[in-house]
Motif scaffolding. Structure first.
Motif, PDB file in Angstrom:
ATOM      1  N   THR A 153       0.847  -1.193   0.000  1.00  0.00           N
ATOM      2  CA  THR A 153       0.000   0.000   0.000  1.00  0.00           C
ATOM      3  C   THR A 153       0.880   1.240   0.000  1.00  0.00           C
ATOM      4  OG1 THR A 153      -0.091   0.281   2.411  1.00  0.00           O
ATOM      5  CG2 THR A 153      -1.690  -1.245   1.416  1.00  0.00           C
ATOM      6  N   ALA A 154       0.247   2.403  -0.115  1.00  0.00           N
ATOM      7  CA  ALA A 154       0.981   3.664  -0.039  1.00  0.00           C
ATOM      8  C   ALA A 154       1.648   3.833   1.311  1.00  0.00           C
ATOM      9  CB  ALA A 154       0.038   4.834  -0.310  1.00  0.00           C
ATOM     10  N   PHE A 155       1.100   3.183   2.334  1.00  0.00           N
ATOM     11  CA  PHE A 155       1.711   3.237   3.658  1.00  0.00           C
ATOM     12  C   PHE A 155       3.118   2.654   3.635  1.00  0.00           C
ATOM     13  CE2 PHE A 155       2.648   1.266   7.768  1.00  0.00           C
ATOM     14  CZ  PHE A 155       2.454   2.343   8.637  1.00  0.00           C
ATOM     15  N   ASP A 156       3.309   1.525   2.940  1.00  0.00           N
ATOM     16  CA  ASP A 156       4.642   0.919   2.834  1.00  0.00           C
ATOM     17  C   ASP A 156       5.633   1.902   2.235  1.00  0.00           C
ATOM     18  OD1 ASP A 156       4.366  -2.165   3.456  1.00  0.00           O
ATOM     19  OD2 ASP A 156       2.628  -1.641   2.244  1.00  0.00           O
ATOM     20  N   ASP A 157       5.215   2.546   1.177  1.00  0.00           N
ATOM     21  CA  ASP A 157       6.086   3.506   0.516  1.00  0.00           C
ATOM     22  C   ASP A 157       6.382   4.703   1.418  1.00  0.00           C
ATOM     23  OD1 ASP A 157       7.404   4.250  -2.066  1.00  0.00           O
ATOM     24  OD2 ASP A 157       6.059   5.967  -1.897  1.00  0.00           O
ATOM     25  N   PHE A 158       5.354   5.159   2.119  1.00  0.00           N
ATOM     26  CA  PHE A 158       5.490   6.365   2.931  1.00  0.00           C
ATOM     27  C   PHE A 158       6.451   6.163   4.092  1.00  0.00           C
ATOM     28  CE2 PHE A 158       4.214   9.523   6.083  1.00  0.00           C
ATOM     29  CZ  PHE A 158       4.166  10.671   5.304  1.00  0.00           C
ATOM     30  N   VAL A 159       6.408   4.986   4.733  1.00  0.00           N
ATOM     31  CA  VAL A 159       7.267   4.755   5.896  1.00  0.00           C
ATOM     32  C   VAL A 159       8.640   4.221   5.501  1.00  0.00           C
ATOM     33  CG1 VAL A 159       5.322   4.393   7.447  1.00  0.00           C
ATOM     34  CG2 VAL A 159       6.366   2.421   6.315  1.00  0.00           C
ATOM     35  N   GLY A 160       8.927   4.140   4.197  1.00  0.00           N
ATOM     36  CA  GLY A 160      10.277   3.803   3.766  1.00  0.00           C
ATOM     37  C   GLY A 160      10.546   2.338   3.531  1.00  0.00           C
ATOM     38  N   HIS A 161       9.495   1.545   3.292  1.00  0.00           N
ATOM     39  CA  HIS A 161       9.725   0.141   2.947  1.00  0.00           C
ATOM     40  C   HIS A 161      10.267   0.034   1.525  1.00  0.00           C
ATOM     41  CE1 HIS A 161       6.571  -1.540   6.031  1.00  0.00           C
ATOM     42  NE2 HIS A 161       7.615  -0.956   6.603  1.00  0.00           N
ATOM     43  N   TYR A 162      11.094  -0.963   1.313  1.00  0.00           N
ATOM     44  CA  TYR A 162      11.595  -1.268  -0.024  1.00  0.00           C
ATOM     45  C   TYR A 162      10.909  -2.506  -0.603  1.00  0.00           C
ATOM     46  CZ  TYR A 162      14.833  -1.978  -3.889  1.00  0.00           C
ATOM     47  OH  TYR A 162      15.380  -2.138  -5.142  1.00  0.00           O
ATOM     48  N   ARG A 163      10.441  -3.386   0.288  1.00  0.00           N
ATOM     49  CA  ARG A 163       9.843  -4.646  -0.159  1.00  0.00           C
ATOM     50  C   ARG A 163       8.909  -5.198   0.903  1.00  0.00           C
ATOM     51  NH1 ARG A 163      14.777  -5.456   1.418  1.00  0.00           N
ATOM     52  NH2 ARG A 163      15.734  -5.635  -0.627  1.00  0.00           N
ATOM     53  N   ARG A 164       8.056  -6.123   0.458  1.00  0.00           N
ATOM     54  CA  ARG A 164       7.389  -7.101   1.295  1.00  0.00           C
ATOM     55  C   ARG A 164       7.870  -8.482   0.849  1.00  0.00           C
ATOM     56  NH1 ARG A 164       2.488  -6.444   4.017  1.00  0.00           N
ATOM     57  NH2 ARG A 164       1.973  -4.264   4.466  1.00  0.00           N
ATOM     58  N   TYR A 165       7.837  -9.439   1.753  1.00  0.00           N
ATOM     59  CA  TYR A 165       8.402 -10.752   1.456  1.00  0.00           C
ATOM     60  C   TYR A 165       7.326 -11.796   1.214  1.00  0.00           C
ATOM     61  CZ  TYR A 165      13.017  -9.191   3.041  1.00  0.00           C
ATOM     62  OH  TYR A 165      14.216  -8.529   3.179  1.00  0.00           O
ATOM     63  N   GLU A 166       7.563 -12.651   0.228  1.00  0.00           N
ATOM     64  CA  GLU A 166       6.820 -13.893   0.156  1.00  0.00           C
ATOM     65  C   GLU A 166       7.372 -14.816   1.253  1.00  0.00           C
ATOM     66  OE1 GLU A 166       4.271 -14.348  -1.350  1.00  0.00           O
ATOM     67  OE2 GLU A 166       4.239 -13.322  -3.302  1.00  0.00           O
ATOM     68  N   PRO A 167       6.532 -15.625   1.885  1.00  0.00           N
ATOM     69  CA  PRO A 167       7.030 -16.491   2.957  1.00  0.00           C
ATOM     70  C   PRO A 167       8.218 -17.354   2.543  1.00  0.00           C
ATOM     71  CG  PRO A 167       4.644 -16.458   2.983  1.00  0.00           C
ATOM     72  CD  PRO A 167       5.057 -15.686   1.760  1.00  0.00           C
ATOM     73  N   GLU A 168       8.158 -17.941   1.352  1.00  0.00           N
ATOM     74  CA  GLU A 168       9.265 -18.797   0.933  1.00  0.00           C
ATOM     75  C   GLU A 168      10.550 -18.000   0.699  1.00  0.00           C
ATOM     76  OE1 GLU A 168       6.648 -18.131  -2.785  1.00  0.00           O
ATOM     77  OE2 GLU A 168       6.387 -18.482  -0.632  1.00  0.00           O
ATOM     78  N   THR A 169      10.408 -16.708   0.357  1.00  0.00           N
ATOM     79  CA  THR A 169      11.583 -15.878   0.111  1.00  0.00           C
ATOM     80  C   THR A 169      12.328 -15.583   1.403  1.00  0.00           C
ATOM     81  OG1 THR A 169      10.483 -14.842  -1.782  1.00  0.00           O
ATOM     82  CG2 THR A 169      12.391 -13.703  -0.876  1.00  0.00           C
ATOM     83  N   ILE A 170      11.609 -15.186   2.464  1.00  0.00           N
ATOM     84  CA  ILE A 170      12.291 -14.896   3.728  1.00  0.00           C
ATOM     85  C   ILE A 170      12.818 -16.181   4.350  1.00  0.00           C
ATOM     86  CG2 ILE A 170      10.157 -14.955   5.107  1.00  0.00           C
ATOM     87  CD1 ILE A 170      13.234 -12.658   5.623  1.00  0.00           C
ATOM     88  N   ARG A 171      12.109 -17.288   4.162  1.00  0.00           N
ATOM     89  CA  ARG A 171      12.597 -18.567   4.680  1.00  0.00           C
ATOM     90  C   ARG A 171      13.923 -18.948   4.003  1.00  0.00           C
ATOM     91  NH1 ARG A 171       8.540 -21.273   3.367  1.00  0.00           N
ATOM     92  NH2 ARG A 171       7.328 -21.343   5.301  1.00  0.00           N
TER      93      ARG A 171
END
Length: 254
Positions: A153-171
C-alpha cells in the motif's frame, strides 16, 4: 541487491541513499517528539525475557524509542541520533551505525534483535549477512517482516519500505545465512482500514508536527494498550492474509 530477495510489483526505483535519507527524515522527526517506551510494555516481552535471561551478550538493531530488549546489558544500534540520545539518557549502551555495517567483532552476540528492518534496506542479503557475522553459533535471532508483495500500500512507501516478502523468500534468505525458523507468530500494529491509513498519511504529509504529536501521545499508547498476546506456532507456515510476522530463529552451531 539480491534479486532472489526482491519480488516484482513493489517500487524498485529508489536507491539505497534515497531510502536512508527518507527513513532518517521520517524517524528523526518521529523520535524527536517521542518518549521512550520500556520493553516490558510490548507483547514481545514474555518471549524476550525468556531469551534475554540466557545471556548478557545482546544486540538490538534500529529500535528507535521502542526497544524490545532490556536496556541493561544490551547494545543498541540506530541511525537516528535523537533516538540514540534518549536511549543513552536512560542508561543504554548505544552506537550510531547501520545494519549493513555493524561496528562489532565476529560472533559478539548470543541474542540479536531486528524488528521491522530488512524491508527498509535495498541490500537485505548484506544486512542479514552482518547479523549473521556478529551472531555467535547457536545465537537466537528475532526478526519481523511484512509479507506478501500484493498487499503493498501507499503506507509501505510512505514509511520507507523497499519490499514485502513472500514467505518462501524470507525462509530461503534466512536459510542461506545459516538460520532456522523455530517458531513464528502473527505480528504488527498497522491499521486495517485503508481510509484511516489515507487520513494518517495526509496529516503526516501536510501537518507533520500535529500528526507526530497525535501518533506519539494518542495512537501509539492506544495501540499498545490493546495488544494481543503473541500466539507462537512451531516453524513458519503463515495463514492467508497475514500482514506481518515475528520469527524466532536459531543460528547453526553449538
Amino acid at each position: 541487491m539480491s534479486t532472489a530477495s526482491f519480488t516484482s510489483g513493489q517500487p524498485a526505483t529508489r536507491t539505497d541513499a534515497d531510502l536512508i535519507a527518507g527513513n532518517k527524515r521520517f524517524y528523526d522527526a518521529l523520535w524527536a517528539d517521542a518518549h521512550l517506551c520500556p520493553p516490558e510494555r510490548f507483547n514481545t516481552w514474555p518471549l524476550v525475557a525468556e531469551l534475554a535471561a540466557r545471556t548478557t551478550r545482546r544486540l538490538e538493531v534500529a529500535p528507535g524509542l521502542r526497544p524490545r530488549l532490556p536496556l541493561t546489558d544490551t547494545q543498541f544500534v540506530d541511525l537516528s541520533r535523537p533516538a540514540l540520545a534518549e536511549l543513552r539518557r536512560h542508561g543504554a549502551r548505544v552506537a550510531n551505525a547501520m545494519i549493513g555495517a555493524l561496528p562489532f567483532q565476529d560472533a559478539s552476540f548470543d541474542f540479536v534483535c531486528a524488528f521491522d528492518i530488512l524491508e527498509h534496506v535495498v541490500d537485505d542479503e548484506g544486512a542479514l549477512g552482518e547479523l549473521t557475522r556478529v551472531a555467535a553459533p547457536g545465537a537466537s535471532l528475532l526478526l519481523s517482516v511484512p509479507l506478501h508483495p500484493e498487499a503493498w500500500t501507499a503506507f509501505d512507501d510512505f514509511v520507507g519500505h523497499y519490499r514485502r516478502y513472500e514467505p518462501e523468500t524470507i525462509r530461503a534468505l534466512l536459510a542461506r545465512h545459516g538460520f532456522t525458523i523455530e517458531r513464528s507468530a502473527v505480528y504488527g500494529m498497522q491499521p486495517k482500514s485503508s481510509k484511516l491509513l489515507d487520513l494518517g498519511q495526509w496529516f503526516l504529509t501536510h501537518q507533520r508536527t500535529r500528526a507526530m504529536w497525535w501518533y506519539n501521545r494518542v495512537f501509539m499508547p492506544l495501540g499498545m494498550r490493546f495488544q494481543k498476546p503473541l500466539d507462537f506456532k512451531p516453524g513458519f507456515d503463515p495463514a492467508p492474509g497475514v500482514d506481518e510476522v515475528l520469527l524466532v530463529c536459531r543460528k547453526a552451531g553449538t
